[in-house]
Design an enzyme around this catalytic site. Sequence first.
Site, short mmCIF file in Angstrom:
data_model
loop_
_atom_site.label_atom_id
_atom_site.label_comp_id
_atom_site.label_asym_id
_atom_site.label_seq_id
_atom_site.Cartn_x
_atom_site.Cartn_y
_atom_site.Cartn_z
N HIS A 125 -6.02 11.69 54.35
CA HIS A 125 -6.54 10.35 54.66
C HIS A 125 -6.34 9.35 53.52
CE1 HIS A 125 -8.17 11.59 58.44
NE2 HIS A 125 -9.06 12.42 57.92
N ASP A 162 -4.19 18.80 61.58
CA ASP A 162 -5.60 18.49 61.44
C ASP A 162 -6.05 17.70 62.68
OD1 ASP A 162 -7.70 18.17 58.85
OD2 ASP A 162 -7.96 16.68 60.42
N HIS A 164 -7.98 15.24 62.83
CA HIS A 164 -8.03 13.82 62.52
C HIS A 164 -6.64 13.36 62.08
CE1 HIS A 164 -12.18 15.33 61.78
NE2 HIS A 164 -12.50 14.23 62.44
N ASP A 246 -9.79 21.93 61.83
CA ASP A 246 -10.93 21.35 62.52
C ASP A 246 -10.66 21.06 64.00
OD1 ASP A 246 -9.16 19.48 61.54
OD2 ASP A 246 -10.66 18.24 60.56
#
Length: 309
Positions: A125, A162, A164, A246
């Site tokens: 991120h 991931d 996200h 995740d």
Amino acid sequence: MTTLYLCHPASLDHDTPPGHPERADRIRVIERVLEDERFAALVREQAPLADLAVAGLAHPENYVAAIAAVAPDEGLVGIDSDTVMSPGSLEAARRALGAAVRAVDEVMGGRVANAFAAMRPPGHHAERERAMGFCLFNTAAVAARHARKHHGAARVALVDWDVHHGNGSQDIFWDDPSVLYASTHQMPLFPGTGAASERGEHDTIVNVPLHAGDDGDTFREAFVHGVLPRLDAFRPDLIVISAGFDAHWRDPLANLKLTEADFAWATREVMEIAERHCGGRVVSLLEGGYDLIGLSKSVAAHVETLMGR
């Protein structure tokens, strides 16, 4: 097949507030599961301490200096609403950078077939000039750029599963034709980026959004049709995996329904493309995964697959 495993106790010293999902126990459960006898053949090394200048492969110098400057001597400093630094955070981040660079060096040098680094804080991120989403420096981006600069890799592919979207990696490689960034992720979900229409200046950004409730079959279909053909056509000299776990059905921060078998399958598919184009060279870097049981089982499946088991 020789697999390098990189870790370091400094990862445990990056403190986050009570109840924060990105916590030291994530590393503890990974270390525990990888102590099992089935992982006895791993080549185990402690992550070296990278010079902060290494972060400059993905971030401007003023940003790197600003992150170093806010590192506290005591207590916690908030970078944003969910990203913090503690007295141990800067060393942890430098060790994560060191692990990424060491993994690339060993894989590109042919001393190991592939590598997995279990370090924190995560990285995908972190944008060029913005820390966010638990991330300070974008270690996967640094790994890709290090392979280009120091090992002559003409093309590097970054595969991110991931749950996200890796907005930071997309930001860093948006106008870089030498790096293919391919991501599967849940949408809508933090950070709000990752639409299929986001393709980069050179059509080297590949976003394959999934929806809440999607299971392993849907993920595999998306991977087969959306990610693997682009990866194959790119013919990378190295594949870097942003290995977030995740998307597992147990994870509290999202709503996909993957199992550890799905991560093993995806690992195998990426390895097959690596075998075709770059001598099997794969570097995997831990990103998310916040349910400790789901994380440990998924990492075990991922690493077993890297080991050729």
